[in-house]
Design an enzyme around this catalytic site. Structure first.
Site, mmCIF file in Angstrom:
data_model
loop_
_atom_site.group_PDB
_atom_site.id
_atom_site.type_symbol
_atom_site.label_atom_id
_atom_site.label_comp_id
_atom_site.label_asym_id
_atom_site.label_seq_id
_atom_site.Cartn_x
_atom_site.Cartn_y
_atom_site.Cartn_z
ATOM 1 N N HIS A 56 85.970 155.126 -35.232
ATOM 2 C CA HIS A 56 85.547 155.797 -36.026
ATOM 3 C C HIS A 56 84.493 156.858 -35.275
ATOM 4 O O HIS A 56 84.442 156.689 -34.050
ATOM 5 C CB HIS A 56 84.579 155.039 -37.192
ATOM 6 N N HIS A 104 81.022 157.509 -35.107
ATOM 7 C CA HIS A 104 79.648 157.277 -34.832
ATOM 8 C C HIS A 104 79.616 157.324 -33.274
ATOM 9 O O HIS A 104 80.268 156.879 -32.413
ATOM 10 C CB HIS A 104 79.183 155.790 -35.108
ATOM 11 N N ASP A 134 77.492 156.067 -31.125
ATOM 12 C CA ASP A 134 77.711 154.889 -30.124
ATOM 13 C C ASP A 134 79.107 154.394 -29.923
ATOM 14 O O ASP A 134 79.180 153.358 -29.033
ATOM 15 C CB ASP A 134 76.568 153.753 -30.705
ATOM 16 N N HIS A 135 80.127 155.015 -30.423
ATOM 17 C CA HIS A 135 81.427 154.374 -30.412
ATOM 18 C C HIS A 135 82.254 155.710 -29.496
ATOM 19 O O HIS A 135 83.255 155.263 -28.881
ATOM 20 C CB HIS A 135 81.912 154.054 -31.649
ATOM 21 N N HIS A 179 82.744 151.313 -43.923
ATOM 22 C CA HIS A 179 81.648 151.645 -43.016
ATOM 23 C C HIS A 179 81.452 153.110 -42.887
ATOM 24 O O HIS A 179 80.202 153.779 -42.996
ATOM 25 C CB HIS A 179 81.909 150.982 -41.601
ATOM 26 N N ASP A 224 83.501 148.806 -36.345
ATOM 27 C CA ASP A 224 82.285 148.226 -37.063
ATOM 28 C C ASP A 224 82.736 147.793 -38.560
ATOM 29 O O ASP A 224 81.940 147.862 -39.481
ATOM 30 C CB ASP A 224 81.164 149.325 -37.445
ATOM 31 N N HIS A 263 79.968 145.385 -32.046
ATOM 32 C CA HIS A 263 78.251 145.025 -31.601
ATOM 33 C C HIS A 263 78.387 143.463 -31.434
ATOM 34 O O HIS A 263 79.128 142.460 -32.026
ATOM 35 C CB HIS A 263 77.625 145.346 -32.957
#
Length: 254
Positions: free
Chosen positions: A53, A55, A57-58, A111, A128, A166
């Site tokens: 996805h 985001h 942080d990915h 998400h 996530d 995570h």
């Protein structure tokens, strides 16, 4: 296939998969440095990047890794992921020559609306959407969408290793215990998690069958979760029960 969680940022995991011939792929590289360090330490050649996805942080390390290693980047059909070289959608299959691997792509909105997961080679690379003992927050999707996505994942083979994005297991477990305090499988899982984290080891991957036994978000039709939901005024249907669980987890602080 060897499956290695690489800690990154505050509590992320980048997933490194590699064969015995030194060929590797990475999933959701939120930063490049941990990947480069792992490739160097294990003498691996990076061959592909998979993204679940959009985001940051990915995906923030994907551009650097692609430029350095000249590898394909598989990602959902989402214009917010500009680094993609291959767009994949629900029902697609990814067949990699090196490392030799095949993954089924599944759309799992909730998400985010364009979130996907990759299932194959004994692993469920779920970003996530599904966490150990929990699930992702609903930033874009609805409770009905997220529950349908989780139920799709729950139907997969139980021996798949849940490789999530995570290290949230201990915190998720504290909430899960308030929902099903008498769940013996959950109690055993939390003891295992405590031992792993005391040694600074990852709590994941865990098997999907373990999650089915312990994770309240996969257990909305279980007696214990229904009892909890009844006490919170949301026992009528699975979507209402899921929504009540997610809302309670959003404000849970213990």
């Amino acid at each position: 296939m060897h499956v290695v969680p690489l800690p990154a940022l505050a509590d992320n995991y980048i997933w490194l998969l590699h064969d015995d011939s030194g060929h590797a792929l990475v999933v959701d590289p939120g930063e490049a440095v941990p990947v480069e360090a792992a490739l160097h330490a294990r003498k691996l050649k990076l061959c592909a990047i998979l993204l679940t996805h959009h985001h940051n942080d990915h995906i923030d390390g994907a551009g650097t890794l692609r430029n350095v290693h000249d590898v394909p980047v598989y990602a959902p059909d989402d214009e917010r992921i500009t680094i993609a070289t291959h767009r994949v959608r629900d029902g697609d299959a990814i067949a990699l020559a090196q490392p030799s691997a095949r993954f089924q792509v599944m759309a799992v909105p909730g998400h985010t609306l364009s979130h996907i997961v990759y299932a194959g080679e004994g692993v469920l690379l779920c970003g996530d959407t599904l966490f150990s003992l929990g699930c992702g927050r609903l930033f874009e999707g609805t409770p009905a969408q997220m529950l349908a996505s989780l139920q799709r994942l729950a139907s997969l083979p139980g021996n798949l290793l849940v490789c999530c994005g995570h290290e949230y297991t201990a915190a998720n477990g504290r909430f899960a215990q308030t929902v099903e305090p008498d769940n013996a499988a959950l109690r055993q899982r939390l003891e295992e998690v405590a031992q792993l984290r005391a040694k600074h080891q990852p709590s994941v991957p865990a098997t999907l069958s373990s999650e089915l036994a312990c994770n309240p978000f996969l257990r909305v039709n279980s007696e214990g979760v229904i009892d909890w939901c009844r006490r919170h005024g949301a026992a009528n249907d699975p979507v209402a029960r899921f929504a009540a669980l997610r809302s309670a987890k959003d404000v849970f602080t213990a």
